[in-house]
Design a protein around this motif. Structure first.
Motif, PDB file in Angstrom:
ATOM      1  N   PHE A 133       0.821  -1.210   0.000  1.00 45.81           N
ATOM      2  CA  PHE A 133       0.000   0.000   0.000  1.00 45.81           C
ATOM      3  C   PHE A 133       0.854   1.259   0.000  1.00 45.81           C
ATOM      4  O   PHE A 133       0.329   2.370  -0.141  1.00 45.81           O
ATOM      5  CB  PHE A 133      -0.931   0.018   1.223  1.00 45.81           C
ATOM      6  N   ALA A 134       2.171   1.111   0.159  1.00 42.15           N
ATOM      7  CA  ALA A 134       3.078   2.257   0.117  1.00 42.15           C
ATOM      8  C   ALA A 134       3.903   2.276  -1.165  1.00 42.15           C
ATOM      9  O   ALA A 134       4.218   3.345  -1.685  1.00 42.15           O
ATOM     10  CB  ALA A 134       4.010   2.250   1.326  1.00 42.15           C
ATOM     11  N   MET A 135       4.260   1.098  -1.677  1.00 42.58           N
ATOM     12  CA  MET A 135       5.086   0.985  -2.880  1.00 42.58           C
ATOM     13  C   MET A 135       4.234   0.454  -4.038  1.00 42.58           C
ATOM     14  O   MET A 135       3.553  -0.565  -3.889  1.00 42.58           O
ATOM     15  CB  MET A 135       6.263   0.038  -2.649  1.00 42.58           C
ATOM     16  N   ARG A 136       4.294   1.142  -5.164  1.00 35.81           N
ATOM     17  CA  ARG A 136       3.550   0.651  -6.330  1.00 35.81           C
ATOM     18  C   ARG A 136       4.138  -0.661  -6.818  1.00 35.81           C
ATOM     19  O   ARG A 136       3.413  -1.563  -7.253  1.00 35.81           O
ATOM     20  CB  ARG A 136       3.594   1.724  -7.435  1.00 35.81           C
ATOM     21  N   TYR A 137       5.457  -0.792  -6.775  1.00 34.08           N
ATOM     22  CA  TYR A 137       6.144  -2.033  -7.136  1.00 34.08           C
ATOM     23  C   TYR A 137       7.095  -2.380  -5.991  1.00 34.08           C
ATOM     24  O   TYR A 137       8.247  -1.923  -5.989  1.00 34.08           O
ATOM     25  CB  TYR A 137       6.898  -1.859  -8.460  1.00 34.08           C
ATOM     26  N   PRO A 138       6.620  -3.115  -4.978  1.00 32.33           N
ATOM     27  CA  PRO A 138       7.457  -3.403  -3.787  1.00 32.33           C
ATOM     28  C   PRO A 138       8.796  -4.009  -4.182  1.00 32.33           C
ATOM     29  O   PRO A 138       8.891  -4.835  -5.099  1.00 32.33           O
ATOM     30  CB  PRO A 138       6.595  -4.396  -3.000  1.00 32.33           C
TER      31      PRO A 138
END
Length: 750
Positions: free
Chosen positions: A102-107
């Motif tokens: 939910f914080a990184m578009r591509y973890p």
């Protein structure tokens, strides 16, 4: 005995300089360190040093996406001990964020365990969680073993770390970044990888393309939590052109039909970086304070997905209107700022446009391609040299074996041996032959060796041509980007765009009548300041229960949509909404709990706001003026100062203007009548003198029509009228004459 020296000159190693210069130089050093090594990301790989070191340390631990997990404590410990000499808590927090979908578009980190959630809960301790790299992180690291980037010594000089990562995709825009340095900051939202690579391919084909064409390919950010962008396209284009701007981002919602005309609103996506738990608290606060009266209840029914249920107060409420009010009063709509302040080439901080950021990434990819190609050429040259030695050894295998068996130093003998036609072995060739295992002798077939050499020669020719052909380099970069697109683009799992676009619509002003069900009420305020609202219009003279020692003060008919003006003796006006008043079943609530009425002030009057009305306000000192009703409305609990008072003064009168003359009576029972036009209309102030007093002050004032005469109620409750007021008619600010016979003893007109 040696006497103390009077020489106070500084020691030889001491350097004197002004304090301002010393502090300035040291603060500048600190500021540069913060900017370059902590807060701002590199435009090439989109990472700050702590994130780069985390990924590199995980690569060194061989935590590949297909391998096993390792304890987060082990990872953060290695990062701290080898590369990043800061707190392990800060390192773990940075790593945990890289794992949050939910914080990184591509973890970039694949986490196992509790790494926090969208509610804002913190991750579990590092000893409880495990992690490994993701495929996206592996794409950022690809090429480190092939001299793709420069390395530098770590903080204690025992190891080396990369200055920047090769970065197979534009991670700066794909995952975004934020940071606060000294005197500058950065804030970049995440974007969609498929759109970014499409823009990069377009930029390769047309390096001088316009910003409009790039924004057509990248219409806006793509947040991991979805939502809807309602920013106008012109503003988005300007933000990307200048590197500064903002995006209005709203929650995604829909109306759910419950049957029989009832419905509810379900929010399925919330804005980026908004904590769901705090959003729910804010919505509950809006219900409690009745700032959005149309909202009756909020429920969080979220599981793995977001589901926030909003219940309207009545089925007649317009859903668009309700959401418009919630967008204005809660984080269901936010403004996400864009400030693309990044480090160009890892050294120069600059606010860049979208094209400049993409160009920095592409130039970096070209440099990586050249360095990897040159590294491969060096490897091919070394291997070809070894293959030539193997071929010589194969053709002279018996002689090679004899030298190894008989010579004390076979390496020197192999190098010194003439293998025919002036052919000698080099030191690497001799070393390779000596290091060869016996079992490999059976595989030293000339055809295989020559076939491998031919393949390497063809590859060398291809690489040499590539290094000499810039167009070929860009074509190869384009092919690499297309491979990344296939792995992470819109057709890959999770690669489709999540954030939509829509028009904002007009939600600035919603009339209060649209949010509240219109019902008649009877507003009751006691002498001690307890207020309540009974349903319906009750008889004004009906018997009402109060607390012991309390009694009636104000009783008036109103409606739930009415605004009630509380007139304080301190000259301030406070606003209450009829729908927000406590019900009439109990004794009500103190007004002081609803507005910030000071303890030393009392309630002078209670009036209903009517648009277009005007009021006569006056102080006990005899000063006053006319004010429009709209100027009396307060927007906050603190109220609005309207009547300025002298020391010891208080608000004595607040009456609706209805007539052409003003009648004023003082505590000395002297009555004065003058034309209303003599009073100024003001928004705030002390006003002008209404009546002159030798002692005492103003008791009451009223407006009336001179042709109808002045009316009051006598002690028996009968209405008396004085039609001829010639005796009391005079200019404003005169003393007046004694009130007529039968005038009330309390010096009040009503």
């Amino acid at each position: 005995m040696t006497e103390p020296s009077d020489d106070l000159s500084p020691a030889p190693n001491t350097v004197s300089e002004p304090l301002s210069r010393a502090i300035g130089e040291r603060y500048l050093t600190y500021a540069l360190s913060t900017i370059m090594h902590r807060a701002l990301p590199d435009a090439r790989d989109g990472l700050k040093p702590v994130h780069r070191r985390i990924l590199f340390a995980m690569r060194e631990l061989r935590l590949s996406p297909s391998g096993g997990f390792r304890k987060s404590a082990k990872i953060s410990g290695d990062v701290m001990g080898n590369y990043h000499p800061h707190g392990d808590a800060a390192i773990y927090d940075a790593m945990a964020r890289l794992a949050q979908p939910f914080a990184m578009r591509y973890p970039l980190v694949d986490g196992q365990g509790n790494f926090g959630n969208i509610d804002g809960d913190n991750p579990a301790a590092s000893r409880y969680t495990e992690a490994r790299l993701t495929a996206a992180a592996e794409a950022l690291l690809e090429g480190l073993a092939e001299n793709a980037v420069d390395f530098r010594p770590n903080y204690d000089g025992t190891l080396e770390e990369p200055i920047v990562l090769p970065a197979a995709f534009p991670n700066l825009l794909a995952n975004g970044a934020s940071g606060i340095a000294v005197g500058m900051a950065t804030n970049i939202p995440p974007h969609n990888m498929d759109e970014l690579i499409g823009a990069c391919l377009h930029l390769i084909q047309k390096p001088d393309t316009s910003d409009e064409n790039l924004v057509a390919l990248i219409p806006g950010p793509d947040f991991p939590t979805g939502g809807v962008i309602v920013e106008p396209r012109e503003s988005i284009l300007e933000a990307y052109r200048t590197g500064r701007g903002a995006f209005r981002l709203r929650a995604r919602w829909q109306v759910e039909d419950l049957g029989r005309g009832t419905w509810q609103i379900v929010v399925t996506e919330i804005p980026y970086q908004v904590q769901k738990s705090k959003l729910i608290e804010r919505l509950a606060e809006l219900i409690q304070t009745k700032k959005v009266p149309a909202l009756a209840d909020v429920r969080d029914e979220s599981a793995d997905d977001v589901r926030i249920v909003l219940e309207p107060r009545a089925r007649t409420v317009d859903p668009e209107m309700l959401m418009g009010m919630l967008f204005r009063n809660s984080d269901l709509e936010i403004r996400f700022s864009l400030n693309m302040n990044v480090l160009i080439d890892g050294r120069v901080p600059r606010v860049c446009s979208l094209r400049e950021v993409l160009r920095a990434f592409l130039d970096h990819r070209r440099e990586v391609l050249i360095r990897r190609s040159q590294h491969r050429l060096d490897k091919i040259a070394a291997r070809l040299e070894v293959l030539d030695g193997y071929i010589i050894a194969y053709l002279n295998l018996d002689r090679v074996i004899a030298i190894i068996r008989t010579e004390d130093d076979p390496k020197v003998a192999l190098i010194a041996e003439d293998w025919g036609g002036g052919v000698f072995l080099t030191e690497p060739q001799a070393e390779a032959i000596l290091n060869m295992r016996l079992r490999a002798l059976r595989r030293l077939e000339e055809m295989e060796l020559r076939a491998e050499r031919d393949r390497l020669l063809a590859e060398r020719a291809d690489l040499t041509g590539l290094l000499a052909d810039e167009a070929g380099q860009w074509k190869r970069i384009g092919d690499q980007l297309r491979e990344v697109r296939r792995a992470f683009g819109k057709d890959a799992p999770g690669g489709a765009r999540r954030t939509g676009f829509a028009e904002a619509g007009v939600v600035e002003e919603v009339p209060i009548e649209a949010m509240i069900e219109r019902e008649p009420i009877t507003v009751i305020c006691s002498r001690m300041g307890w207020v309540r609202a009974m349903k319906g219009h009750q008889p004004l003279g009906a018997e009402i229960k109060f607390k012991d020692g309390d009694g009636p003060r104000f009783v008036l008919h109103a409606e739930t949509i009415d605004r009630i003006l509380v007139v304080g003796t301190n000259g301030r006006f406070y606003t209450l909404l009829g729908a927000n008043l406590p019900g009439g079943r109990g004794m009500g609530e103190p007004v002081r709990l609803m507005v910030d009425l000071p303890n030393e002030a009392e309630i002078a009057d209670l009036v209903i706001f009517r648009p277009g009305e005007k009021f006569l306000v006056a102080s006990s000192d005899g000063d006053g003026f006319v004010v429009a009703a709209e100027e009396l409305l307060a927007q906050t609990r603190a109220g609005k100062q309207v009547l300025n008072l002298r020391d010891g003064g208080r608000t004595a009168v607040c009456r609706a203007v209805a007539g052409d003359h003003v009648a004023v009576v003082g505590e000395n029972r002297k009555l004065l009548v003058f034309a209303l036009e003599e009073l100024p209309e003001m928004a705030r102030g002390k006003g002008v003198r209404l009546q002159k007093y030798k002692d005492g002050g103003l008791s009451d004032a009223i407006t009336f029509r001179l042709t109808e005469g002045l009316m009051w109620k006598d002690p028996a409750g009968r209405t008396r009228t004085e039609p001829d007021l010639t005796e009391w008619l005079a200019k404003r600010a005169t003393a007046g004459r004694m009130a007529p016979r039968g005038f009330p003893r309390d010096n009040r007109f009503t």
